[in-house]
Motif scaffolding. Structure first.
Motif, mmCIF file in Angstrom:
data_model
loop_
_atom_site.group_PDB
_atom_site.id
_atom_site.type_symbol
_atom_site.label_atom_id
_atom_site.label_comp_id
_atom_site.label_asym_id
_atom_site.label_seq_id
_atom_site.Cartn_x
_atom_site.Cartn_y
_atom_site.Cartn_z
ATOM 1 N N MET A 1 85.195 42.183 -18.112
ATOM 2 C CA MET A 1 84.196 42.210 -17.040
ATOM 3 C C MET A 1 84.894 42.039 -15.689
ATOM 4 S SD MET A 1 81.038 39.591 -16.292
ATOM 5 C CE MET A 1 79.962 40.193 -17.548
ATOM 6 N N ASP A 2 84.501 42.887 -14.730
ATOM 7 C CA ASP A 2 85.078 42.804 -13.395
ATOM 8 C C ASP A 2 84.446 41.655 -12.609
ATOM 9 O OD1 ASP A 2 86.686 45.050 -13.753
ATOM 10 O OD2 ASP A 2 85.083 46.403 -13.106
ATOM 11 N N ARG A 3 85.270 40.981 -11.843
ATOM 12 C CA ARG A 3 84.750 39.953 -10.943
ATOM 13 C C ARG A 3 84.200 40.640 -9.697
ATOM 14 N NH1 ARG A 3 89.195 37.153 -8.962
ATOM 15 N NH2 ARG A 3 87.713 35.825 -7.883
ATOM 16 N N LEU A 4 83.096 40.120 -9.177
ATOM 17 C CA LEU A 4 82.486 40.688 -7.979
ATOM 18 C C LEU A 4 83.502 40.724 -6.834
ATOM 19 C CD1 LEU A 4 80.070 41.856 -6.535
ATOM 20 C CD2 LEU A 4 79.306 39.528 -6.037
ATOM 21 N N ALA A 5 84.304 39.686 -6.716
ATOM 22 C CA ALA A 5 85.303 39.626 -5.645
ATOM 23 C C ALA A 5 86.307 40.765 -5.773
ATOM 24 C CB ALA A 5 86.022 38.281 -5.661
ATOM 25 N N ASP A 6 86.713 41.096 -7.006
ATOM 26 C CA ASP A 6 87.670 42.187 -7.212
ATOM 27 C C ASP A 6 87.046 43.526 -6.848
ATOM 28 O OD1 ASP A 6 89.591 40.417 -8.069
ATOM 29 O OD2 ASP A 6 89.041 40.635 -10.179
ATOM 30 N N ILE A 7 85.773 43.717 -7.202
ATOM 31 C CA ILE A 7 85.076 44.959 -6.849
ATOM 32 C C ILE A 7 84.971 45.069 -5.335
ATOM 33 C CG2 ILE A 7 82.864 46.165 -6.961
ATOM 34 C CD1 ILE A 7 82.529 44.884 -9.768
ATOM 35 N N TRP A 8 84.598 43.962 -4.689
ATOM 36 C CA TRP A 8 84.411 43.955 -3.232
ATOM 37 C C TRP A 8 85.709 44.245 -2.498
ATOM 38 C CZ3 TRP A 8 80.485 44.441 -0.153
ATOM 39 C CH2 TRP A 8 80.628 44.120 1.201
ATOM 40 N N VAL A 9 86.796 43.650 -2.968
ATOM 41 C CA VAL A 9 88.073 43.780 -2.271
ATOM 42 C C VAL A 9 88.779 45.088 -2.627
ATOM 43 C CG1 VAL A 9 90.396 42.790 -2.072
ATOM 44 C CG2 VAL A 9 88.395 41.296 -2.028
ATOM 45 N N CYS A 10 88.712 45.521 -3.874
ATOM 46 C CA CYS A 10 89.498 46.690 -4.320
ATOM 47 C C CYS A 10 88.667 47.967 -4.403
ATOM 48 C CB CYS A 10 90.124 46.397 -5.674
ATOM 49 S SG CYS A 10 91.222 44.963 -5.650
ATOM 50 N N GLU A 11 87.655 47.978 -5.254
ATOM 51 C CA GLU A 11 86.940 49.232 -5.522
ATOM 52 C C GLU A 11 86.106 49.709 -4.339
ATOM 53 O OE1 GLU A 11 84.983 49.393 -9.318
ATOM 54 O OE2 GLU A 11 86.463 48.046 -10.181
ATOM 55 N N MET A 12 85.645 48.803 -3.502
ATOM 56 C CA MET A 12 84.820 49.192 -2.359
ATOM 57 C C MET A 12 85.655 49.699 -1.189
ATOM 58 S SD MET A 12 81.803 48.795 -3.479
ATOM 59 C CE MET A 12 80.729 48.821 -2.079
ATOM 60 N N GLU A 13 86.968 49.581 -1.306
ATOM 61 C CA GLU A 13 87.848 49.980 -0.204
ATOM 62 C C GLU A 13 87.661 51.455 0.165
ATOM 63 O OE1 GLU A 13 90.063 48.890 2.803
ATOM 64 O OE2 GLU A 13 89.409 47.510 1.255
ATOM 65 N N GLN A 14 87.296 52.283 -0.809
ATOM 66 C CA GLN A 14 87.104 53.719 -0.541
ATOM 67 C C GLN A 14 85.962 53.978 0.430
ATOM 68 O OE1 GLN A 14 85.452 55.929 -3.960
ATOM 69 N NE2 GLN A 14 85.163 53.927 -4.929
ATOM 70 N N TYR A 15 85.079 53.001 0.593
ATOM 71 C CA TYR A 15 83.941 53.167 1.503
ATOM 72 C C TYR A 15 84.211 52.586 2.888
ATOM 73 C CZ TYR A 15 81.616 54.250 -2.851
ATOM 74 O OH TYR A 15 81.285 54.817 -4.051
ATOM 75 N N ARG A 16 85.438 52.155 3.130
ATOM 76 C CA ARG A 16 85.753 51.492 4.396
ATOM 77 C C ARG A 16 86.594 52.380 5.319
ATOM 78 N NH1 ARG A 16 86.452 46.728 0.792
ATOM 79 N NH2 ARG A 16 84.449 45.653 0.901
ATOM 80 N N GLU A 17 86.427 53.670 5.197
ATOM 81 C CA GLU A 17 87.114 54.590 6.121
ATOM 82 C C GLU A 17 86.177 54.806 7.296
ATOM 83 O OE1 GLU A 17 89.315 57.857 4.314
ATOM 84 O OE2 GLU A 17 88.682 57.047 2.390
ATOM 85 N N TYR A 18 86.237 53.883 8.224
ATOM 86 C CA TYR A 18 85.229 53.807 9.281
ATOM 87 C C TYR A 18 85.213 55.020 10.197
ATOM 88 C CZ TYR A 18 85.162 48.999 7.676
ATOM 89 O OH TYR A 18 85.091 47.883 6.911
ATOM 90 N N ASP A 19 86.328 55.690 10.342
ATOM 91 C CA ASP A 19 86.352 56.861 11.217
ATOM 92 C C ASP A 19 85.562 58.034 10.635
ATOM 93 O OD1 ASP A 19 87.776 55.521 13.113
ATOM 94 O OD2 ASP A 19 89.717 56.188 12.357
ATOM 95 N N LYS A 20 85.210 57.975 9.362
ATOM 96 C CA LYS A 20 84.406 59.032 8.743
ATOM 97 C C LYS A 20 82.927 58.924 9.131
ATOM 98 C CE LYS A 20 86.833 60.168 4.464
ATOM 99 N NZ LYS A 20 86.681 60.167 2.995
ATOM 100 N N PHE A 21 82.494 57.777 9.621
ATOM 101 C CA PHE A 21 81.093 57.596 9.963
ATOM 102 C C PHE A 21 80.772 58.399 11.228
ATOM 103 C CE2 PHE A 21 81.828 54.160 7.091
ATOM 104 C CZ PHE A 21 80.616 53.978 6.438
ATOM 105 N N ALA A 22 79.830 59.329 11.094
ATOM 106 C CA ALA A 22 79.550 60.303 12.150
ATOM 107 C C ALA A 22 79.295 59.655 13.505
ATOM 108 C CB ALA A 22 78.364 61.165 11.747
ATOM 109 N N LYS A 23 78.491 58.639 13.548
ATOM 110 C CA LYS A 23 78.159 57.990 14.828
ATOM 111 C C LYS A 23 78.965 56.712 15.026
ATOM 112 C CE LYS A 23 74.178 56.450 17.531
ATOM 113 N NZ LYS A 23 72.722 56.243 17.514
#
Ligand code: SF4
Length: 59
Positions: free
Chosen positions: A1-23
Motif C-alpha cells: 500500500m502506498d503512503r499518502l505522503a509518497d503519492i503527494w511527493v512523488c506521483e503528483m509531481e507530474q501535475y506540478r509543471e506550472y508553466d503549462k497552466f494556460a492562465k
C-alpha cells in the motif's frame, strides 16, 4: 500500500509543471494560488485551462 505522503511527493509531481497552466503560468500569484485544476477540468475538460473562478486579469 502506498503512503499518502509518497503519492503527494512523488506521483503528483507530474501535475506540478506550472508553466503549462494556460492562465496561471503567466500570473505573478502562481507560487501561491494556481486556482483549482479540478474545476478547470470539470468545466473545460482541460486540467491546464484557466480556472473559471479566477478573479484576476492576467496579461
Ligand atoms: S489569481 Fe488566477 S491566474 Fe493567478 S494563479 Fe490564481 S487562479 Fe491562476
Amino acid at each position: 500500500m502506498d503512503r499518502l505522503a509518497d503519492i503527494w511527493v512523488c506521483e503528483m509531481e507530474q501535475y506540478r509543471e506550472y508553466d503549462k497552466f494556460a492562465k496561471c503560468g503567466k500570473c505573478e500569484l502562481k507560487a501561491w494560488c494556481r486556482g483549482c485544476p479540478a474545476v478547470a477540468k470539470g468545466t473545460n475538460g482541460d486540467f491546464y485551462a484557466a480556472d473559471p473562478q479566477c478573479w484576476k486579469e492576467v496579461e
